[in-house]
Design an enzyme around this catalytic site. Structure first.
Site, PDB file in Angstrom:
ATOM      1  N   PRO A  11       0.794  -1.229   0.000  1.00  0.00           N
ATOM      2  CA  PRO A  11       0.000   0.000   0.000  1.00  0.00           C
ATOM      3  C   PRO A  11       0.831   1.286   0.000  1.00  0.00           C
ATOM      4  O   PRO A  11       1.898   1.349   0.618  1.00  0.00           O
ATOM      5  CB  PRO A  11      -0.819  -0.099   1.292  1.00  0.00           C
ATOM      6  CG  PRO A  11      -0.107  -1.087   2.136  1.00  0.00           C
ATOM      7  CD  PRO A  11       0.547  -2.050   1.183  1.00  0.00           C
ATOM      8  N   ASN A  12       0.293   2.254  -0.700  1.00  0.00           N
ATOM      9  CA  ASN A  12       0.825   3.629  -0.794  1.00  0.00           C
ATOM     10  C   ASN A  12       2.047   3.740  -1.700  1.00  0.00           C
ATOM     11  O   ASN A  12       2.502   4.848  -1.984  1.00  0.00           O
ATOM     12  CB  ASN A  12       1.138   4.208   0.599  1.00  0.00           C
ATOM     13  CG  ASN A  12      -0.089   4.230   1.488  1.00  0.00           C
ATOM     14  OD1 ASN A  12      -1.112   4.803   1.110  1.00  0.00           O
ATOM     15  ND2 ASN A  12      -0.037   3.582   2.632  1.00  0.00           N
ATOM     16  N   ARG A  19       5.090  10.853  -2.372  1.00  0.00           N
ATOM     17  CA  ARG A  19       4.867  10.543  -0.964  1.00  0.00           C
ATOM     18  C   ARG A  19       6.163  10.716  -0.172  1.00  0.00           C
ATOM     19  O   ARG A  19       7.140  10.011  -0.428  1.00  0.00           O
ATOM     20  CB  ARG A  19       4.411   9.086  -0.913  1.00  0.00           C
ATOM     21  CG  ARG A  19       4.373   8.484   0.431  1.00  0.00           C
ATOM     22  CD  ARG A  19       4.305   6.969   0.323  1.00  0.00           C
ATOM     23  NE  ARG A  19       4.115   6.414   1.642  1.00  0.00           N
ATOM     24  CZ  ARG A  19       4.449   5.198   1.978  1.00  0.00           C
ATOM     25  NH1 ARG A  19       4.942   4.366   1.088  1.00  0.00           N
ATOM     26  NH2 ARG A  19       4.250   4.775   3.198  1.00  0.00           N
ATOM     27  N   TYR A  24      11.347   8.578   0.861  1.00  0.00           N
ATOM     28  CA  TYR A  24      11.265   7.555  -0.190  1.00  0.00           C
ATOM     29  C   TYR A  24      11.867   7.985  -1.533  1.00  0.00           C
ATOM     30  O   TYR A  24      11.921   7.172  -2.455  1.00  0.00           O
ATOM     31  CB  TYR A  24       9.805   7.126  -0.376  1.00  0.00           C
ATOM     32  CG  TYR A  24       9.209   6.515   0.879  1.00  0.00           C
ATOM     33  CD1 TYR A  24       9.682   5.299   1.370  1.00  0.00           C
ATOM     34  CD2 TYR A  24       8.199   7.163   1.592  1.00  0.00           C
ATOM     35  CE1 TYR A  24       9.158   4.740   2.525  1.00  0.00           C
ATOM     36  CE2 TYR A  24       7.665   6.608   2.750  1.00  0.00           C
ATOM     37  CZ  TYR A  24       8.153   5.402   3.210  1.00  0.00           C
ATOM     38  OH  TYR A  24       7.634   4.843   4.356  1.00  0.00           O
ATOM     39  N   ASN A  75       8.009  -5.754  -1.481  1.00  0.00           N
ATOM     40  CA  ASN A  75       8.002  -4.635  -0.534  1.00  0.00           C
ATOM     41  C   ASN A  75       6.565  -4.570  -0.002  1.00  0.00           C
ATOM     42  O   ASN A  75       5.696  -3.982  -0.636  1.00  0.00           O
ATOM     43  CB  ASN A  75       8.382  -3.315  -1.209  1.00  0.00           C
ATOM     44  CG  ASN A  75       8.433  -2.169  -0.192  1.00  0.00           C
ATOM     45  OD1 ASN A  75       7.972  -2.321   0.954  1.00  0.00           O
ATOM     46  ND2 ASN A  75       8.983  -1.041  -0.601  1.00  0.00           N
ATOM     47  N   ALA A  78       3.367  -1.043   4.535  1.00  0.00           N
ATOM     48  CA  ALA A  78       2.868  -1.091   5.921  1.00  0.00           C
ATOM     49  C   ALA A  78       2.395  -2.492   6.322  1.00  0.00           C
ATOM     50  O   ALA A  78       2.401  -2.821   7.519  1.00  0.00           O
ATOM     51  CB  ALA A  78       1.740  -0.082   6.099  1.00  0.00           C
ATOM     52  N   GLU A  99      12.786  -9.698   0.735  1.00  0.00           N
ATOM     53  CA  GLU A  99      11.996  -8.571   1.259  1.00  0.00           C
ATOM     54  C   GLU A  99      12.800  -7.294   1.050  1.00  0.00           C
ATOM     55  O   GLU A  99      14.005  -7.277   1.316  1.00  0.00           O
ATOM     56  CB  GLU A  99      11.761  -8.813   2.752  1.00  0.00           C
ATOM     57  CG  GLU A  99      11.062  -7.681   3.477  1.00  0.00           C
ATOM     58  CD  GLU A  99      10.920  -7.980   4.985  1.00  0.00           C
ATOM     59  OE1 GLU A  99      11.236  -9.119   5.417  1.00  0.00           O
ATOM     60  OE2 GLU A  99      10.512  -7.060   5.709  1.00  0.00           O
ATOM     61  N   HIS A 101      12.818  -2.901   1.522  1.00  0.00           N
ATOM     62  CA  HIS A 101      12.267  -1.628   1.980  1.00  0.00           C
ATOM     63  C   HIS A 101      13.150  -0.515   1.448  1.00  0.00           C
ATOM     64  O   HIS A 101      14.382  -0.617   1.527  1.00  0.00           O
ATOM     65  CB  HIS A 101      12.213  -1.567   3.502  1.00  0.00           C
ATOM     66  CG  HIS A 101      11.375  -2.664   4.066  1.00  0.00           C
ATOM     67  ND1 HIS A 101      10.002  -2.647   3.999  1.00  0.00           N
ATOM     68  CD2 HIS A 101      11.719  -3.843   4.627  1.00  0.00           C
ATOM     69  CE1 HIS A 101       9.543  -3.774   4.515  1.00  0.00           C
ATOM     70  NE2 HIS A 101      10.563  -4.525   4.894  1.00  0.00           N
ATOM     71  N   ILE A 102      12.503   0.500   0.945  1.00  0.00           N
ATOM     72  CA  ILE A 102      13.248   1.644   0.392  1.00  0.00           C
ATOM     73  C   ILE A 102      13.994   2.370   1.514  1.00  0.00           C
ATOM     74  O   ILE A 102      15.164   2.709   1.388  1.00  0.00           O
ATOM     75  CB  ILE A 102      12.263   2.597  -0.322  1.00  0.00           C
ATOM     76  CG1 ILE A 102      11.592   1.874  -1.502  1.00  0.00           C
ATOM     77  CG2 ILE A 102      12.977   3.869  -0.788  1.00  0.00           C
ATOM     78  CD1 ILE A 102      10.361   2.581  -2.047  1.00  0.00           C
ATOM     79  N   ARG A 108      13.827   4.096  11.920  1.00  0.00           N
ATOM     80  CA  ARG A 108      12.570   4.850  12.002  1.00  0.00           C
ATOM     81  C   ARG A 108      11.781   4.453  13.263  1.00  0.00           C
ATOM     82  O   ARG A 108      12.346   3.931  14.216  1.00  0.00           O
ATOM     83  CB  ARG A 108      11.785   4.621  10.703  1.00  0.00           C
ATOM     84  CG  ARG A 108      12.565   5.117   9.475  1.00  0.00           C
ATOM     85  CD  ARG A 108      11.791   4.934   8.201  1.00  0.00           C
ATOM     86  NE  ARG A 108      10.576   5.723   8.190  1.00  0.00           N
ATOM     87  CZ  ARG A 108       9.573   5.555   7.306  1.00  0.00           C
ATOM     88  NH1 ARG A 108       9.690   4.602   6.374  1.00  0.00           N
ATOM     89  NH2 ARG A 108       8.511   6.304   7.359  1.00  0.00           N
TER      90      ARG A 108
HETATM   91  C1  DQA Z   1       8.473   0.751   3.436  1.00  0.00           C
HETATM   92  C2  DQA Z   1       8.636   0.931   4.951  1.00  0.00           C
HETATM   93  C3  DQA Z   1       7.326   0.693   5.663  1.00  0.00           C
HETATM   94  O1  DQA Z   1       7.486   0.861   7.071  1.00  0.00           O
HETATM   95  C4  DQA Z   1       6.286   1.678   5.191  1.00  0.00           C
HETATM   96  O2  DQA Z   1       5.031   1.408   5.798  1.00  0.00           O
HETATM   97  C5  DQA Z   1       6.159   1.733   3.710  1.00  0.00           C
HETATM   98  C6  DQA Z   1       7.361   1.608   2.879  1.00  0.00           C
HETATM   99  C7  DQA Z   1       9.758   1.108   2.668  1.00  0.00           C
HETATM  100  O3  DQA Z   1       9.843   0.751   1.497  1.00  0.00           O
HETATM  101  O4  DQA Z   1      10.656   1.758   3.217  1.00  0.00           O
HETATM  102  O5  DQA Z   1       5.080   1.993   3.174  1.00  0.00           O
HETATM  103  O6  DQA Z   1       8.191  -0.631   3.185  1.00  0.00           O
END
Ligand code: DQA
Length: 149
Positions: A11-12, A19, A24, A75, A78, A99, A101-102, A108
């Site tokens: 999501p997102n 965003r 990011y 990825n 959330a 897995e 994550h950007i 964080r």
């Molecule tokens: C994320 C990190 C997650 O905590 C966050 O909710 C995201 C993006 C990242 O790519 O850094 O939406 O997965």
């Protein structure tokens, strides 16, 4: 072993580039997909690139990958921190899972420090920006090659 890789985004991530760019970056998901498709061509792998804001859709793609794919790069965004259902789906997939994550989730908020998906992932990439996708693809291609050897 299939040389098809599913690259799944949660999501997102459709808003990548707009965003929180200080976290990011400025690249869009379309930019990421273009670069990943080019790299997949170089690596000799097929790539199915998806994004969804809906948990069930990500689960359905993982189920589809069971029959067709040799690896998954995910990825989960959330859903990383909330989804036992995505972990359960990945546990039914019998090939490499990376897995990504950007951002560096460990730098964080505390709620981002735990990942359900990491309990299944063969490797985790975090904090390399969108370059992490390329690193993840290279790794999954290597794991597919090693399994085939
Ligand atoms: C994320 C990190 C997650 O905590 C966050 O909710 C995201 C993006 C990242 O790519 O850094 O939406 O997965």
């Amino acid at each position: 072993m299939s040389r098809l890789v599913f690259l799944l985004n949660g999501p997102n991530l459709n808003l990548l580039g707009k965003r929180q760019p200080h976290i990011y970056g400025h690249e869009t998901l379309a930019d990421v997909e273009r670069d990943c498709q080019a790299l997949a061509g170089e690596l000799g792998i097929g790539l199915r690139f998806h994004q969804s804001n809906r948990e069930y859709e990500i689960i359905d793609w993982i189920h589809e990958a069971r029959d067709t794919a040799g690896g998954i790069v995910i990825n989960p965004a959330a859903f990383t921190h909330t989804s036992v259902a995505i972990l359960d789906a990945l546990n039914t997939f019998d090939a490499p899972v990376i897995e990504i994550h950007i951002s560096n989730v460990h730098k964080r908020e505390a709620f981002r420090h735990h990942s359900f998906v990491s309990a299944r992932a063969d490797g985790v990439i975090a904090g390399f920006g969108t370059q992490g996708y390329q690193l993840a693809l290279r790794r999954v291609a290597r794991l597919i090659d090693e399994k085939a050897a």
